[in-house]
Design a protein around this motif. Structure first.
Motif, PDB file in Angstrom:
ATOM      1  N   THR A  31      -3.111  42.607  25.527  1.00  0.00           N
ATOM      2  CA  THR A  31      -3.275  41.380  24.760  1.00  0.00           C
ATOM      3  C   THR A  31      -3.017  41.728  23.309  1.00  0.00           C
ATOM      4  O   THR A  31      -3.474  42.759  22.822  1.00  0.00           O
ATOM      5  CB  THR A  31      -4.717  40.832  24.908  1.00  0.00           C
ATOM      6  N   SER A  69       5.877  35.255  17.868  1.00  0.00           N
ATOM      7  CA  SER A  69       5.975  35.674  19.250  1.00  0.00           C
ATOM      8  C   SER A  69       6.082  34.447  20.143  1.00  0.00           C
ATOM      9  O   SER A  69       5.545  33.389  19.837  1.00  0.00           O
ATOM     10  CB  SER A  69       4.744  36.490  19.623  1.00  0.00           C
ATOM     11  N   TYR A 113       4.688  34.372  22.966  1.00  0.00           N
ATOM     12  CA  TYR A 113       3.468  34.380  23.755  1.00  0.00           C
ATOM     13  C   TYR A 113       2.324  33.793  22.956  1.00  0.00           C
ATOM     14  O   TYR A 113       2.245  33.967  21.748  1.00  0.00           O
ATOM     15  CB  TYR A 113       3.129  35.812  24.185  1.00  0.00           C
ATOM     16  N   ALA A 114       1.419  33.129  23.654  1.00  0.00           N
ATOM     17  CA  ALA A 114       0.257  32.543  22.997  1.00  0.00           C
ATOM     18  C   ALA A 114      -0.735  33.642  22.609  1.00  0.00           C
ATOM     19  O   ALA A 114      -0.812  34.680  23.271  1.00  0.00           O
ATOM     20  CB  ALA A 114      -0.414  31.542  23.932  1.00  0.00           C
ATOM     21  N   GLU A 115      -1.460  33.405  21.545  1.00  0.00           N
ATOM     22  CA  GLU A 115      -2.464  34.367  21.092  1.00  0.00           C
ATOM     23  C   GLU A 115      -3.471  34.630  22.200  1.00  0.00           C
ATOM     24  O   GLU A 115      -3.993  33.707  22.814  1.00  0.00           O
ATOM     25  CB  GLU A 115      -3.185  33.829  19.863  1.00  0.00           C
ATOM     26  N   GLY A 116      -3.726  35.880  22.480  1.00  0.00           N
ATOM     27  CA  GLY A 116      -4.702  36.258  23.491  1.00  0.00           C
ATOM     28  C   GLY A 116      -4.172  36.245  24.914  1.00  0.00           C
ATOM     29  O   GLY A 116      -4.886  36.582  25.837  1.00  0.00           O
ATOM     30  N   GLN A 117      -2.895  35.866  25.117  1.00  0.00           N
ATOM     31  CA  GLN A 117      -2.310  35.837  26.461  1.00  0.00           C
ATOM     32  C   GLN A 117      -2.154  37.256  26.994  1.00  0.00           C
ATOM     33  O   GLN A 117      -1.734  38.153  26.275  1.00  0.00           O
ATOM     34  CB  GLN A 117      -0.957  35.141  26.418  1.00  0.00           C
ATOM     35  N   MET A 118      -2.488  37.463  28.268  1.00  0.00           N
ATOM     36  CA  MET A 118      -2.361  38.774  28.893  1.00  0.00           C
ATOM     37  C   MET A 118      -0.908  38.997  29.301  1.00  0.00           C
ATOM     38  O   MET A 118      -0.311  38.159  29.957  1.00  0.00           O
ATOM     39  CB  MET A 118      -3.259  38.866  30.131  1.00  0.00           C
ATOM     40  N   LEU A 119      -0.350  40.128  28.907  1.00  0.00           N
ATOM     41  CA  LEU A 119       1.015  40.489  29.250  1.00  0.00           C
ATOM     42  C   LEU A 119       0.985  41.713  30.146  1.00  0.00           C
ATOM     43  O   LEU A 119       0.124  42.573  29.997  1.00  0.00           O
ATOM     44  CB  LEU A 119       1.814  40.794  27.982  1.00  0.00           C
ATOM     45  N   GLU A 134      -1.403  46.326  31.186  1.00  0.00           N
ATOM     46  CA  GLU A 134      -1.667  44.956  30.759  1.00  0.00           C
ATOM     47  C   GLU A 134      -2.163  45.044  29.325  1.00  0.00           C
ATOM     48  O   GLU A 134      -2.894  45.972  28.978  1.00  0.00           O
ATOM     49  CB  GLU A 134      -2.750  44.317  31.625  1.00  0.00           C
TER      50      GLU A 134
END
Length: 69
Positions: A26, A1, A3-9, A24
């Motif tokens: 994670t 991915s 996106y970084a691990e644990g990043q809120m999308l 939202e």
């Protein structure tokens, strides 16, 4: 991915009844002893009320800003 691990999308979503909401979430991957990914968990929440509140506040701020001459 990407996106970084644990990043809120944050993304728009559609409920089962067809209503559009904002969510939202994670995503957290699980890895086995060898380091290979064996699963993923996603924690999601409905953020529609907060998104609407922020939109309203941005509009109010924009209406208070001085207009260029």
């Amino acid at each position: 991915s990407r996106y970084a691990e644990g990043q809120m999308l944050s993304v728009p979503a559609i409920r089962k009844d067809g209503a559009q909401i904002s969510v939202e979430f994670t995503i957290v991957p699980f890895t086995g002893e060898s380091g290979q990914m064996i699963g993923i968990a996603a924690i999601m929440r409905d953020a529609t009320a907060r998104f609407e509140e922020m939109r309203t506040l941005r509009r109010q701020l924009a209406s208070l800003a001085p207009k260029p001459a």
